[in-house]
Motif scaffolding. Structure first.
Motif, PDB file in Angstrom:
ATOM      1  N   SER A 149       2.596 -84.086  35.048  1.00  4.57           N
ATOM      2  CA  SER A 149       2.686 -83.207  36.217  1.00  4.57           C
ATOM      3  C   SER A 149       1.563 -83.460  37.216  1.00  4.57           C
ATOM      4  N   ALA A 150       0.484 -84.093  36.758  1.00  2.45           N
ATOM      5  CA  ALA A 150      -0.648 -84.349  37.652  1.00  2.45           C
ATOM      6  C   ALA A 150      -0.383 -85.495  38.612  1.00  2.45           C
ATOM      7  N   LEU A 151       0.594 -86.336  38.298  1.00  3.14           N
ATOM      8  CA  LEU A 151       0.862 -87.518  39.104  1.00  3.14           C
ATOM      9  C   LEU A 151       1.898 -87.230  40.178  1.00  3.14           C
ATOM     10  N   GLY A 276     -11.882 -76.359  44.629  1.00  5.37           N
ATOM     11  CA  GLY A 276     -11.792 -74.975  44.184  1.00  5.37           C
ATOM     12  C   GLY A 276     -10.646 -74.288  44.908  1.00  5.37           C
ATOM     13  N   ALA A 277      -9.572 -73.981  44.173  1.00  6.70           N
ATOM     14  CA  ALA A 277      -8.393 -73.388  44.809  1.00  6.70           C
ATOM     15  C   ALA A 277      -7.566 -72.647  43.768  1.00  6.70           C
ATOM     16  N   GLN A 278      -6.853 -71.635  44.199  1.00  7.90           N
ATOM     17  CA  GLN A 278      -5.994 -70.880  43.290  1.00  7.90           C
ATOM     18  C   GLN A 278      -4.650 -71.564  43.080  1.00  7.90           C
ATOM     19  N   GLN A 279      -4.180 -72.272  44.089  1.00  4.81           N
ATOM     20  CA  GLN A 279      -2.915 -73.001  43.937  1.00  4.81           C
ATOM     21  C   GLN A 279      -2.959 -74.277  44.775  1.00  4.81           C
ATOM     22  N   VAL A 280      -2.276 -75.309  44.274  1.00  2.00           N
ATOM     23  CA  VAL A 280      -2.298 -76.611  44.956  1.00  2.00           C
ATOM     24  C   VAL A 280      -0.878 -77.132  45.171  1.00  2.00           C
ATOM     25  N   GLY A 281       0.094 -76.246  45.155  1.00  2.00           N
ATOM     26  CA  GLY A 281       1.475 -76.663  45.360  1.00  2.00           C
ATOM     27  C   GLY A 281       1.660 -77.381  46.682  1.00  2.00           C
ATOM     28  N   GLY A 282       2.236 -78.563  46.641  1.00  2.00           N
ATOM     29  CA  GLY A 282       2.478 -79.346  47.846  1.00  2.00           C
ATOM     30  C   GLY A 282       1.357 -80.293  48.215  1.00  2.00           C
ATOM     31  N   LEU A 283       0.186 -80.174  47.562  1.00  2.00           N
ATOM     32  CA  LEU A 283      -0.939 -81.044  47.915  1.00  2.00           C
ATOM     33  C   LEU A 283      -0.626 -82.508  47.609  1.00  2.00           C
ATOM     34  N   ALA A 284      -0.101 -82.771  46.414  1.00  4.24           N
ATOM     35  CA  ALA A 284       0.184 -84.156  46.030  1.00  4.24           C
ATOM     36  C   ALA A 284       1.164 -84.805  47.002  1.00  4.24           C
ATOM     37  N   GLU A 285       2.177 -84.050  47.409  1.00  5.27           N
ATOM     38  CA  GLU A 285       3.174 -84.601  48.333  1.00  5.27           C
ATOM     39  C   GLU A 285       2.541 -84.955  49.674  1.00  5.27           C
ATOM     40  N   GLN A 286       1.634 -84.117  50.159  1.00  5.44           N
ATOM     41  CA  GLN A 286       0.974 -84.410  51.428  1.00  5.44           C
ATOM     42  C   GLN A 286       0.064 -85.636  51.314  1.00  5.44           C
TER      43      GLN A 286
END
Length: 536
Positions: A149-151, A276-286
């Motif tokens: 899931s990290a990739l 430092g973040a509570q959520q990173v949804g969409g970061l990998a795609e960007q």
């Protein structure tokens, strides 16, 4: 080129027959991490040589070793604190500390993935004080899922392939009824080892080089370490795995047609940072729009971000939108990571400009800093220019440098390094005066013969400068007598404290003492001797 080993490989692990219930404790987790750290450190150079996927930057072994050092250290601190309070080791807390240590100390793509693998195991074990067979199977399965899931773009033929095979085998074994921790670990290791040769055909770069994936090999070694702890063995059976699959590689097979390494585009930089973040949804795609080999690992509120990019500032801007960016590190760029170009590299220590010019004219690489950290970097750079089946010949020129090189190569062995017994600059000068043949073994034989045929001595720093010509003439005569062979060449290397006017006199004085032999005088900038002299 280093081809794929025979399909037989090392003997497969066999499942223990015992059905006795057992658990891995916090102390067992520490032992596993320590063995992983030690095995990967010893294997790092061999693993680096087969590192061609996802990019041929030849650093997977070193990055994994540094990450595991941090993982073990963090876990050991927590375990020691608990033990100091008189409480038993807590497996869940120990794994959690290891995952956090790996995350904060992650180096490279493989380091971030290993941190996520440990995070998955930690989350599965949660608050358990011990890890039984079922929990170990669950941990290995969760570790694979979290690493994947990290990739941003997970692919077969990598560490993930081994993790999936190991997790599936562990889960099946645990479900078969009354299996021990040792049996689950052995099943996982056996499945990972069986999967390893399949990575050769799962990626074009690996197939072209005929190599298994470096990250996959590392995880197999870590699983072997796990088996050794679960079975109560003194040492992991990692040597056979490494001997069969840690083969060398001819990096020429990993070049694109324009000479760049596969998987690296010109101008790219490897960037790693913590977020430092509570959520990173969409970061990998960007981030995929700004680079490649994107990994976002961790859990709220701490994450690690890895990407190869030509747009560092843009990447940091995107990451910063999700939270607080810290511990930013950028490692090299494609132009600074030139592929190996030589079968034989000769590296010589020089203490002055005269020696540097002489050695470089012969094609030697040179270095002037005797600090161990500087020498380590010089060795790494020179090895980077040497083909995997080539040789790096080191001419130390002083006992101090020879001792440092010996210590560094003992700490980080590499079969390509050959240090020759040239402990004085006159011996290195003699080596630089001969014609160097083409092949690595011929180079070693020729230079060794010249060095052994050169006797040398030095005048101490506290000697009287006015007496220097007489002292040197006496040393020359004694060397001539001890040499017991006709002298073809005499070399005088000057220290930085010798005035030019005296230096010019020495050639004539020494030549006369040797009966008219040609004397070569070079400004060596010596700091450990006033003057050194050698006869050949």
């Amino acid at each position: 080129m280093g081809g794929a080993p025979p399909s037989t490989g090392p003997p497969a692990a066999t499942l223990p027959t015992t059905s006795e219930e057992s658990c891995l404790t916090g102390a067992d987790v520490i032992t596993w991490l320590r063995r992983c750290r030690d095995v990967v450190q010893l294997s790092a150079a061999a693993v680096d040589r087969i590192n061609v996927f996802p990019s041929a930057d030849f650093d997977t072994g070193q990055n994994a070793a540094r990450t595991l050092i941090e993982a073990h250290a963090a876990a050991a601190r927590v375990h020691a604190m608990v033990a100091g309070q008189g409480e038993p080791g807590h497996a869940g807390e120990t794994l959690s500390a290891a995952a956090r240590g790996a995350l904060l100390g992650a180096q490279g793509n493989v380091g971030v993935l290993l941190s996520q693998f440990l995070r998955g195991m930690s989350d599965a074990v949660a608050s358990r004080t011990g890890i039984d067979a079922t929990m170990l199977a669950r941990g290995l399965t969760r570790a694979e899922a979290d690493a994947q899931s990290a990739l941003a773009d997970p692919q077969k033929g990598s560490l993930l392939s081994i993790a999936q095979a190991a997790g599936d085998a562990a889960e099946f074994t645990a479900m078969s009824g009354h299996r021990s921790v040792a049996q689950v670990a052995a099943a996982a290791a056996e499945a990972g080892l069986a999967c390893l040769p399949r990575t050769v055909t799962q990626q074009p770069m690996l197939a072209r080089a005929g190599l298994v994936d470096a990250g996959a090999l590392l995880l197999v070694l870590m699983l072997e370490c796990l088996v050794s702890v679960a079975e109560g063995a003194d040492q992991p059976q990692a040597d056979a795995v490494l001997a069969n699959w840690g083969a060398g590689i001819d990096p020429r097979s990993c070049l694109n047609t324009d000479g760049r390494r596969c998987g690296l585009r010109g101008g790219q930089t490897e960037l790693i940072c913590t977020l430092g973040a509570q959520q990173v949804g969409g970061l990998a795609e960007q981030l995929r729009d700004l680079g490649e080999h994107v990994v976002v690992a961790g859990t709220a509120p701490l994450w690690s971000v890895h990407v190869h990019t030509c747009e560092v500032e843009a990447v940091l801007e995107v990451v910063g939108r999700f939270g607080s960016v810290e511990q930013v590190s950028t490692i090299g760029s494609a132009p600074a990571q030139e592929p190996p170009t030589q079968m034989c590299v000769v590296l010589a220590y020089s203490s002055g400009t005269g020696l540097t010019e002489l050695y470089q004219a012969q094609g030697f690489r040179t270095f002037t800093d005797t600090n161990p950290h500087a020498i380590r970097d010089v060795l790494a750079t020179a090895l980077g220019a040497t083909y995997a089946d080539g040789v790096l010949v080191v001419l130390p020129g002083s006992a101090e440098v020879a001792g440092t090189v010996a210590q560094l190569t003992e700490e980080q062995p590499d079969d390509r390094v050959r240090m020759l017994p040239a402990t004085g600059h006159p011996q290195v000068v003699a080596a630089a005066s001969v014609t160097i043949p083409g092949g690595p073994q011929e180079v070693i034989a020729t230079l060794t013969e010249v060095i052994q045929a050169t006797s040398w001595a030095g005048i101490r720093l506290d000697a009287d400068l006015l007496q220097l010509p007489d002292l040197l003439a006496a040393e020359a005569a004694q060397l001539h007598e001890e040499h017991r062979r006709p002298v073809d060449l005499c070399t005088v290397v000057l220290g930085r404290n010798v005035p030019a006017v005296i230096g010019r006199m020495l050639g004539d004085v020494v030549g006369a003492a040797l009966g008219g032999v040609e004397v070569f005088v070079v400004d060596g900038g010596l700091t450990d001797w006033l003057v050194t002299i050698g006869v050949q």
